[in-house]
Design a protein around this motif. Structure first.
Motif, mmCIF file in Angstrom:
data_model
loop_
_atom_site.group_PDB
_atom_site.id
_atom_site.type_symbol
_atom_site.label_atom_id
_atom_site.label_comp_id
_atom_site.label_asym_id
_atom_site.label_seq_id
_atom_site.Cartn_x
_atom_site.Cartn_y
_atom_site.Cartn_z
ATOM 1 N N MET A 27 28.976 53.986 48.756
ATOM 2 C CA MET A 27 27.657 54.882 49.135
ATOM 3 C C MET A 27 27.293 55.116 48.010
ATOM 4 S SD MET A 27 27.958 53.954 51.677
ATOM 5 C CE MET A 27 26.458 54.154 53.629
ATOM 6 N N VAL A 28 26.337 55.601 47.903
ATOM 7 C CA VAL A 28 25.084 55.521 46.537
ATOM 8 C C VAL A 28 24.029 56.191 46.895
ATOM 9 C CG1 VAL A 28 23.998 55.056 44.376
ATOM 10 C CG2 VAL A 28 25.965 53.822 44.623
ATOM 11 N N CYS A 29 23.750 57.565 46.391
ATOM 12 C CA CYS A 29 22.177 57.731 46.295
ATOM 13 C C CYS A 29 21.908 58.286 45.235
ATOM 14 C CB CYS A 29 21.888 59.058 47.427
ATOM 15 S SG CYS A 29 23.137 60.529 47.077
ATOM 16 N N ARG A 30 20.559 59.357 44.516
ATOM 17 C CA ARG A 30 20.236 59.763 44.052
ATOM 18 C C ARG A 30 21.144 60.805 42.519
ATOM 19 N NH1 ARG A 30 18.484 64.387 41.125
ATOM 20 N NH2 ARG A 30 17.460 65.724 43.235
ATOM 21 N N SER A 31 21.692 61.786 43.736
ATOM 22 C CA SER A 31 23.366 62.793 43.335
ATOM 23 C C SER A 31 24.362 62.727 43.936
ATOM 24 C CB SER A 31 22.851 64.000 42.993
ATOM 25 O OG SER A 31 22.191 64.924 44.219
ATOM 26 N N GLY A 32 24.642 62.332 44.791
ATOM 27 C CA GLY A 32 25.845 61.952 45.953
ATOM 28 C C GLY A 32 26.266 63.055 46.464
ATOM 29 N N ALA A 33 25.053 63.303 47.297
ATOM 30 C CA ALA A 33 25.174 64.896 48.204
ATOM 31 C C ALA A 33 24.859 62.989 49.592
ATOM 32 C CB ALA A 33 23.697 66.107 47.688
ATOM 33 N N ARG A 34 23.711 63.116 49.765
ATOM 34 C CA ARG A 34 23.477 62.115 50.678
ATOM 35 C C ARG A 34 24.301 61.100 50.871
ATOM 36 N NH1 ARG A 34 16.889 60.416 49.303
ATOM 37 N NH2 ARG A 34 17.534 60.986 47.392
ATOM 38 N N SER A 35 24.598 60.312 49.609
ATOM 39 C CA SER A 35 25.622 59.764 49.731
ATOM 40 C C SER A 35 26.835 59.969 50.474
ATOM 41 C CB SER A 35 25.763 58.858 48.471
ATOM 42 O OG SER A 35 26.034 59.739 47.880
ATOM 43 N N ASN A 36 26.729 61.524 50.161
ATOM 44 C CA ASN A 36 29.097 61.588 50.728
ATOM 45 C C ASN A 36 28.508 62.135 52.828
ATOM 46 O OD1 ASN A 36 31.514 63.211 50.113
ATOM 47 N ND2 ASN A 36 30.169 64.899 51.194
ATOM 48 N N LYS A 37 27.099 62.145 52.762
ATOM 49 C CA LYS A 37 27.179 62.549 53.988
ATOM 50 C C LYS A 37 27.445 60.971 54.810
ATOM 51 C CE LYS A 37 23.811 66.156 54.084
ATOM 52 N NZ LYS A 37 22.691 66.574 54.208
ATOM 53 N N ALA A 38 26.432 59.951 54.353
ATOM 54 C CA ALA A 38 26.359 58.937 54.858
ATOM 55 C C ALA A 38 28.352 57.854 54.590
ATOM 56 C CB ALA A 38 26.074 57.949 54.028
ATOM 57 N N THR A 39 29.111 58.316 53.607
ATOM 58 C CA THR A 39 30.498 58.100 53.673
ATOM 59 C C THR A 39 30.693 58.673 55.031
ATOM 60 O OG1 THR A 39 30.508 57.665 51.109
ATOM 61 C CG2 THR A 39 32.532 58.338 52.343
ATOM 62 N N GLU A 40 30.959 59.702 55.366
ATOM 63 C CA GLU A 40 31.216 60.586 56.308
ATOM 64 C C GLU A 40 30.967 59.862 57.808
ATOM 65 O OE1 GLU A 40 30.043 64.144 55.868
ATOM 66 O OE2 GLU A 40 31.776 65.049 54.190
ATOM 67 N N PHE A 41 29.050 59.615 57.714
ATOM 68 C CA PHE A 41 29.434 58.693 59.446
ATOM 69 C C PHE A 41 29.423 57.474 58.497
ATOM 70 C CE2 PHE A 41 25.931 55.989 60.330
ATOM 71 C CZ PHE A 41 26.563 56.094 61.556
ATOM 72 N N MET A 42 30.171 56.706 58.391
ATOM 73 C CA MET A 42 31.005 55.253 57.682
ATOM 74 C C MET A 42 31.909 55.309 58.321
ATOM 75 S SD MET A 42 28.112 52.592 57.436
ATOM 76 C CE MET A 42 29.323 51.450 56.209
ATOM 77 N N ASN A 43 32.747 56.073 57.879
ATOM 78 C CA ASN A 43 33.906 56.474 57.824
ATOM 79 C C ASN A 43 34.273 56.852 59.874
ATOM 80 O OD1 ASN A 43 34.793 55.917 55.383
ATOM 81 N ND2 ASN A 43 35.007 57.686 54.780
ATOM 82 N N ALA A 44 33.558 57.592 59.835
ATOM 83 C CA ALA A 44 33.793 58.410 61.197
ATOM 84 C C ALA A 44 33.702 56.812 62.466
ATOM 85 C CB ALA A 44 33.193 59.223 61.282
ATOM 86 N N SER A 45 32.685 55.987 61.443
ATOM 87 C CA SER A 45 32.598 54.897 62.485
ATOM 88 C C SER A 45 33.341 54.056 62.581
ATOM 89 C CB SER A 45 30.786 54.380 62.074
ATOM 90 O OG SER A 45 30.389 55.714 62.644
ATOM 91 N N GLY A 46 34.276 54.239 61.727
ATOM 92 C CA GLY A 46 35.534 53.657 61.243
ATOM 93 C C GLY A 46 34.871 52.237 60.461
ATOM 94 N N PHE A 47 34.272 52.351 59.489
ATOM 95 C CA PHE A 47 34.131 51.706 58.260
ATOM 96 C C PHE A 47 35.175 52.411 57.539
ATOM 97 C CE2 PHE A 47 30.652 50.913 60.651
ATOM 98 C CZ PHE A 47 30.096 49.091 60.204
ATOM 99 N N ASN A 48 35.200 51.602 56.040
ATOM 100 C CA ASN A 48 36.146 51.641 55.280
ATOM 101 C C ASN A 48 34.633 52.388 53.365
ATOM 102 O OD1 ASN A 48 37.216 52.028 52.430
ATOM 103 N ND2 ASN A 48 38.224 50.286 52.728
ATOM 104 N N ALA A 49 34.880 53.297 53.480
ATOM 105 C CA ALA A 49 33.858 53.634 52.913
ATOM 106 C C ALA A 49 33.494 54.987 52.424
ATOM 107 C CB ALA A 49 32.261 54.143 53.901
ATOM 108 N N CYS A 50 33.592 54.829 50.272
ATOM 109 C CA CYS A 50 33.600 55.898 49.543
ATOM 110 C C CYS A 50 32.057 56.501 49.095
ATOM 111 C CB CYS A 50 34.992 55.075 48.408
ATOM 112 S SG CYS A 50 36.019 54.477 49.355
#
Length: 98
Positions: free
Chosen positions: A61-84
């Motif tokens: 997961m990628v964004c401008r600085s890493g904050a939004r992509s961190n939230k996206a990573t947490e969401f993806m992992n909570a949904s059963g995906f392998n995200a970093c």
């Protein structure tokens, strides 16, 4: 949750055709350039788009600085995906964009 630096992500992209990079920035941000292999899914659209993603793939997961992509990573992992998360975001990306 695993985090990768921009350099590590660049190497992973070169070595792994199965890796999926998702850019969660807004449309106007992506218009300035994104990682060439990245799929653009804005963060607020991710909950709707997730049903079209493959749980057998690895996601960065990628964004401008890493904050939004961190939230996206947490969401993806909570949904059963392998995200970093890519730390530093596009601000730290020193490689090609399109």
């Amino acid at each position: 949750m695993k985090d990768y630096s921009t350099h590590e992500v660049h190497e992973l992209i070169q070595d792994n055709n199965e890796l999926v990079v998702i850019d969660v920035r807004e449309h106007e941000e992506v218009s300035t350039g994104k990682i060439p292999t990245a799929v653009h899914i804005p963060l607020d659209e991710l909950p709707h788009a997730i049903s079209h993603l493959d749980k057998d793939k690895q996601y960065i997961m990628v964004c401008r600085s890493g904050a939004r992509s961190n939230k996206a990573t947490e969401f993806m992992n909570a949904s059963g995906f392998n995200a970093c998360n890519m730390t530093g975001g596009m601000l730290d990306w020193k490689f090609d964009v399109n």
